[in-house]
Design a protein around this motif. Structure first.
Motif, PDB file in Angstrom:
ATOM      1  N   VAL A 107       0.839  -1.203   0.000  1.00  0.00           N
ATOM      2  CA  VAL A 107       0.000   0.000   0.000  1.00  0.00           C
ATOM      3  C   VAL A 107       0.872   1.251   0.000  1.00  0.00           C
ATOM      4  O   VAL A 107       0.620   2.214  -0.743  1.00  0.00           O
ATOM      5  CB  VAL A 107      -0.947   0.004   1.220  1.00  0.00           C
ATOM      6  CG1 VAL A 107      -1.606   1.381   1.391  1.00  0.00           C
ATOM      7  CG2 VAL A 107      -2.014  -1.070   1.064  1.00  0.00           C
ATOM      8  N   LEU A 108       1.914   1.251   0.825  1.00  0.00           N
ATOM      9  CA  LEU A 108       2.820   2.399   0.904  1.00  0.00           C
ATOM     10  C   LEU A 108       3.498   2.656  -0.438  1.00  0.00           C
ATOM     11  O   LEU A 108       3.595   3.809  -0.900  1.00  0.00           O
ATOM     12  CB  LEU A 108       3.862   2.162   1.994  1.00  0.00           C
ATOM     13  CG  LEU A 108       4.862   3.306   2.234  1.00  0.00           C
ATOM     14  CD1 LEU A 108       4.131   4.578   2.660  1.00  0.00           C
ATOM     15  CD2 LEU A 108       5.902   2.902   3.281  1.00  0.00           C
ATOM     16  N   GLN A 109       3.979   1.593  -1.096  1.00  0.00           N
ATOM     17  CA  GLN A 109       4.634   1.736  -2.396  1.00  0.00           C
ATOM     18  C   GLN A 109       3.668   2.297  -3.442  1.00  0.00           C
ATOM     19  O   GLN A 109       4.033   3.159  -4.251  1.00  0.00           O
ATOM     20  CB  GLN A 109       5.168   0.373  -2.855  1.00  0.00           C
ATOM     21  CG  GLN A 109       6.344  -0.147  -2.059  1.00  0.00           C
ATOM     22  CD  GLN A 109       7.616   0.647  -2.340  1.00  0.00           C
ATOM     23  OE1 GLN A 109       7.819   1.152  -3.441  1.00  0.00           O
ATOM     24  NE2 GLN A 109       8.468   0.777  -1.315  1.00  0.00           N
ATOM     25  N   LEU A 110       2.433   1.843  -3.418  1.00  0.00           N
ATOM     26  CA  LEU A 110       1.439   2.333  -4.378  1.00  0.00           C
ATOM     27  C   LEU A 110       1.105   3.804  -4.120  1.00  0.00           C
ATOM     28  O   LEU A 110       0.949   4.594  -5.060  1.00  0.00           O
ATOM     29  CB  LEU A 110       0.161   1.481  -4.285  1.00  0.00           C
ATOM     30  CG  LEU A 110       0.282   0.038  -4.774  1.00  0.00           C
ATOM     31  CD1 LEU A 110      -0.979  -0.758  -4.422  1.00  0.00           C
ATOM     32  CD2 LEU A 110       0.512  -0.006  -6.287  1.00  0.00           C
ATOM     33  N   GLN A 111       1.010   4.183  -2.859  1.00  0.00           N
ATOM     34  CA  GLN A 111       0.722   5.579  -2.529  1.00  0.00           C
ATOM     35  C   GLN A 111       1.878   6.485  -2.950  1.00  0.00           C
ATOM     36  O   GLN A 111       1.655   7.591  -3.461  1.00  0.00           O
ATOM     37  CB  GLN A 111       0.445   5.711  -1.032  1.00  0.00           C
ATOM     38  CG  GLN A 111      -0.880   5.099  -0.606  1.00  0.00           C
ATOM     39  CD  GLN A 111      -1.072   5.097   0.895  1.00  0.00           C
ATOM     40  OE1 GLN A 111      -0.108   5.216   1.659  1.00  0.00           O
ATOM     41  NE2 GLN A 111      -2.325   4.931   1.335  1.00  0.00           N
ATOM     42  N   GLU A 112       3.109   6.021  -2.758  1.00  0.00           N
ATOM     43  CA  GLU A 112       4.261   6.806  -3.184  1.00  0.00           C
ATOM     44  C   GLU A 112       4.303   6.948  -4.707  1.00  0.00           C
ATOM     45  O   GLU A 112       4.825   7.942  -5.234  1.00  0.00           O
ATOM     46  CB  GLU A 112       5.553   6.161  -2.682  1.00  0.00           C
ATOM     47  CG  GLU A 112       5.753   6.278  -1.172  1.00  0.00           C
ATOM     48  CD  GLU A 112       7.057   5.658  -0.706  1.00  0.00           C
ATOM     49  OE1 GLU A 112       7.754   5.038  -1.548  1.00  0.00           O
ATOM     50  OE2 GLU A 112       7.399   5.799   0.485  1.00  0.00           O
ATOM     51  N   ALA A 113       3.745   5.961  -5.403  1.00  0.00           N
ATOM     52  CA  ALA A 113       3.687   6.019  -6.870  1.00  0.00           C
ATOM     53  C   ALA A 113       2.540   6.888  -7.369  1.00  0.00           C
ATOM     54  O   ALA A 113       2.383   7.080  -8.575  1.00  0.00           O
ATOM     55  CB  ALA A 113       3.557   4.606  -7.434  1.00  0.00           C
ATOM     56  N   GLY A 114       1.717   7.416  -6.432  1.00  0.00           N
ATOM     57  CA  GLY A 114       0.654   8.336  -6.833  1.00  0.00           C
ATOM     58  C   GLY A 114      -0.736   7.762  -6.842  1.00  0.00           C
ATOM     59  O   GLY A 114      -1.693   8.451  -7.218  1.00  0.00           O
ATOM     60  N   PHE A 115      -0.913   6.527  -6.432  1.00  0.00           N
ATOM     61  CA  PHE A 115      -2.232   5.903  -6.409  1.00  0.00           C
ATOM     62  C   PHE A 115      -2.895   6.091  -5.047  1.00  0.00           C
ATOM     63  O   PHE A 115      -2.226   6.324  -4.027  1.00  0.00           O
ATOM     64  CB  PHE A 115      -2.122   4.397  -6.692  1.00  0.00           C
ATOM     65  CG  PHE A 115      -1.663   4.073  -8.084  1.00  0.00           C
ATOM     66  CD1 PHE A 115      -2.529   4.191  -9.171  1.00  0.00           C
ATOM     67  CD2 PHE A 115      -0.366   3.644  -8.317  1.00  0.00           C
ATOM     68  CE1 PHE A 115      -2.101   3.890 -10.440  1.00  0.00           C
ATOM     69  CE2 PHE A 115       0.071   3.336  -9.583  1.00  0.00           C
ATOM     70  CZ  PHE A 115      -0.801   3.470 -10.657  1.00  0.00           C
ATOM     71  N   THR A 116      -4.207   5.971  -5.027  1.00  0.00           N
ATOM     72  CA  THR A 116      -4.955   5.859  -3.783  1.00  0.00           C
ATOM     73  C   THR A 116      -5.096   4.374  -3.489  1.00  0.00           C
ATOM     74  O   THR A 116      -5.662   3.636  -4.294  1.00  0.00           O
ATOM     75  CB  THR A 116      -6.350   6.502  -3.905  1.00  0.00           C
ATOM     76  OG1 THR A 116      -6.193   7.890  -4.213  1.00  0.00           O
ATOM     77  CG2 THR A 116      -7.133   6.352  -2.615  1.00  0.00           C
ATOM     78  N   ALA A 117      -4.574   3.920  -2.351  1.00  0.00           N
ATOM     79  CA  ALA A 117      -4.544   2.480  -2.062  1.00  0.00           C
ATOM     80  C   ALA A 117      -5.170   2.198  -0.702  1.00  0.00           C
ATOM     81  O   ALA A 117      -5.056   2.996   0.234  1.00  0.00           O
ATOM     82  CB  ALA A 117      -3.111   1.957  -2.099  1.00  0.00           C
ATOM     83  N   ALA A 118      -5.861   1.041  -0.617  1.00  0.00           N
ATOM     84  CA  ALA A 118      -6.475   0.586   0.635  1.00  0.00           C
ATOM     85  C   ALA A 118      -6.174  -0.888   0.819  1.00  0.00           C
ATOM     86  O   ALA A 118      -5.747  -1.578  -0.118  1.00  0.00           O
ATOM     87  CB  ALA A 118      -7.979   0.836   0.601  1.00  0.00           C
ATOM     88  N   TRP A 119      -6.435  -1.388   2.045  1.00  0.00           N
ATOM     89  CA  TRP A 119      -6.094  -2.777   2.355  1.00  0.00           C
ATOM     90  C   TRP A 119      -7.303  -3.512   2.901  1.00  0.00           C
ATOM     91  O   TRP A 119      -8.073  -2.979   3.699  1.00  0.00           O
ATOM     92  CB  TRP A 119      -4.947  -2.816   3.370  1.00  0.00           C
ATOM     93  CG  TRP A 119      -4.700  -4.182   3.962  1.00  0.00           C
ATOM     94  CD1 TRP A 119      -4.462  -5.333   3.284  1.00  0.00           C
ATOM     95  CD2 TRP A 119      -4.683  -4.523   5.354  1.00  0.00           C
ATOM     96  NE1 TRP A 119      -4.292  -6.393   4.160  1.00  0.00           N
ATOM     97  CE2 TRP A 119      -4.409  -5.917   5.445  1.00  0.00           C
ATOM     98  CE3 TRP A 119      -4.852  -3.799   6.532  1.00  0.00           C
ATOM     99  CZ2 TRP A 119      -4.327  -6.588   6.665  1.00  0.00           C
ATOM    100  CZ3 TRP A 119      -4.757  -4.469   7.754  1.00  0.00           C
ATOM    101  CH2 TRP A 119      -4.496  -5.855   7.810  1.00  0.00           C
ATOM    102  N   ALA A 120      -7.474  -4.759   2.472  1.00  0.00           N
ATOM    103  CA  ALA A 120      -8.479  -5.671   3.027  1.00  0.00           C
ATOM    104  C   ALA A 120      -7.748  -6.924   3.479  1.00  0.00           C
ATOM    105  O   ALA A 120      -6.944  -7.492   2.728  1.00  0.00           O
ATOM    106  CB  ALA A 120      -9.531  -6.014   1.984  1.00  0.00           C
ATOM    107  N   GLY A 121      -8.049  -7.384   4.701  1.00  0.00           N
ATOM    108  CA  GLY A 121      -7.296  -8.498   5.269  1.00  0.00           C
ATOM    109  C   GLY A 121      -7.844  -9.866   4.950  1.00  0.00           C
ATOM    110  O   GLY A 121      -7.176 -10.873   5.199  1.00  0.00           O
ATOM    111  N   ASP A 122      -9.062  -9.975   4.420  1.00  0.00           N
ATOM    112  CA  ASP A 122      -9.617 -11.273   4.042  1.00  0.00           C
ATOM    113  C   ASP A 122     -10.600 -11.094   2.883  1.00  0.00           C
ATOM    114  O   ASP A 122     -10.942  -9.970   2.498  1.00  0.00           O
ATOM    115  CB  ASP A 122     -10.299 -11.950   5.230  1.00  0.00           C
ATOM    116  CG  ASP A 122     -11.425 -11.114   5.820  1.00  0.00           C
ATOM    117  OD1 ASP A 122     -12.374 -10.779   5.086  1.00  0.00           O
ATOM    118  OD2 ASP A 122     -11.353 -10.786   7.032  1.00  0.00           O
TER     119      ASP A 122
END
Length: 395
Positions: free
Chosen positions: A24-39
């Motif tokens: 998620v951090l790498q995607l945000q640094e690349a300019g994307f809006t990123a979120a996480w789902a655990g299952d």
């Protein structure tokens, strides 16, 4: 790297919190809006609640596995692209996810640069796909506009001209009646072009509704040739019928098949000079009588077609300008016309024969043309018999 849109969102679906947060951090640094789902269950809820351009999806998940998540995305109609993440040894499951709709997959552990490149590629491909869908929708809208916004006014024009031609608003001399008659014919020709374009579009989109039933080919032909007899006589052309009596029925959509014959007759009238002749024939052929070896290479013979015992052959022969050899294989293509100069002044959009080919093939038949420049043409339709007690005599 390709330009990105601010609205592009990516959902990382991974049961391992540490690695997921790093992605998620790498995607945000690349300019994307990123979120996480655990299952899987959480992922399905988040996908339903927001529009995600892409999901980075681990296939080994709790509550709902990767395949279930991909299936849910497709069943919900979402256009979210999916990149599958898998550990070594789970390749078979990854393949199943790809079959379900995934666009790419990564094997853990993977380099972040490789992941970002695959994400960029998937995003670019998604944009291209969405643009293609938009263009297809615009084409559908244009076709609908043709049907409703052009045909209706033309029909009204024909009705108005016909009232004048019949003398209901005052006397009309012979010369005026001829001009009015030509105007009606031109309007009808435009309507026929629109109908052909609409139906070609329906055939290609798989939305052409066919009411196939057993019909007498002879009865269909007689119904179509009657109005064309007057048109042909007006142009100084003789139109003859050669129908053999005991001809079995054929399984076709009556209206569609009638339009096929009308298109072919209209072509023959257009390219046959004054003093010429058009002959419409219908006969039954045994399988052994069909000239299989003479069929042109562009004819797509359906599987099992040549093994049938009985066929109805419809042919329309004219003494017109004929078709140059180089044009014979392309005249059934859309917007294609013979390069023969004769008859060009009569117009045409090159849609009629494309419609004929699609319509005949949809009824399980084949169509081809035999012609020589300057010696006329013969269009031949071959459709399997629908036998119901009527024997094919082959005569």
């Amino acid at each position: 790297m390709a330009a990105r849109q601010p609205s592009e969102k990516i959902l990382v679906v991974d049961g391992q919190a540490d690695s997921a947060k790093l992605i998620v951090l790498q995607l945000q640094e690349a300019g994307f809006t990123a979120a996480w789902a655990g299952d899987g269950e959480a992922a399905i809820g988040m996908l339903d609640g927001d529009d995600y351009s892409l999901a980075l999806l681990d296939i080994r998940l709790l509550k709902a596995n990767g395949i279930e998540v991909v299936d849910h995305i497709r069943e919900s109609g979402k256009d979210t692209a999916v990149i599958v993440m898998t550990a070594p040894g789970n390749e078979n499951l990854a393949v199943e996810c790809m079959k379900a709709g995934g666009v790419d997959y990564l094997t853990k552990p993977f380099a972040m640069d490789d992941m970002l490149q695959r994400v960029m590629r998937a995003m670019t491909n998604r944009r291209v796909l969405l643009q293609k869908r938009r263009l297809e929708q615009e084409k559908d809208d244009f076709v609908s506009m043709l049907s409703h916004d052009m045909k209706n006014p033309l029909t009204a024009v024909i009705g108005s001209i016909d009232i004048i031609r019949e003398g209901r608003l005052g006397a009309v001399n012979q010369e005026q009646a001829e001009y009015l008659h030509a105007a009606i014919d031109s309007c009808n020709e435009v309507i026929a072009m629109i109908d052909n374009l609409l139906d070609i579009h329906r055939f290609e989109a798989g939305r052409m509704q066919m009411k196939v039933a057993a019909h007498s080919a002879v009865e269909i032909l007689r119904g179509v040739t009657r109005p064309f007899t007057r048109i042909a006589e007006h142009d100084g052309i003789r139109l003859r019928e050669r129908f053999f009596r005991e001809t079995p029925k054929i399984a076709v959509d009556k209206n569609v098949f009638s339009r096929v014959i009308a298109n072919l007759l209209a072509n023959s009238v257009k390219f046959t000079p004054e003093g010429g002749e058009i002959v419409v024939s219908c006969r039954c052929l045994k399988g052994a009588e069909v000239p299989w070896t003479r069929l042109p290479s562009y004819v797509a013979v359906p599987d099992g077609f040549a093994e049938k015992d009985c066929f109805v052959q419809v042919s329309i022969r004219d003494t017109g300008s004929g078709i140059p050899p180089d044009d014979l294989g392309r005249i059934f293509e859309r917007y294609s016309q013979s390069r023969s100069g004769v008859g060009r002044e009569r117009g045409g959009a090159g849609l009629g024969l494309a419609f004929c080919k699609m319509a005949v093939e949809s009824c399980g038949g084949i169509i081809w043309v035999e012609s020589e420049a300057g010696l006329g043409s013969i269009f031949v339709i071959l459709v399997p018999c629908y036998l119901n007690g009527t024997e094919c005599t082959g005569k």
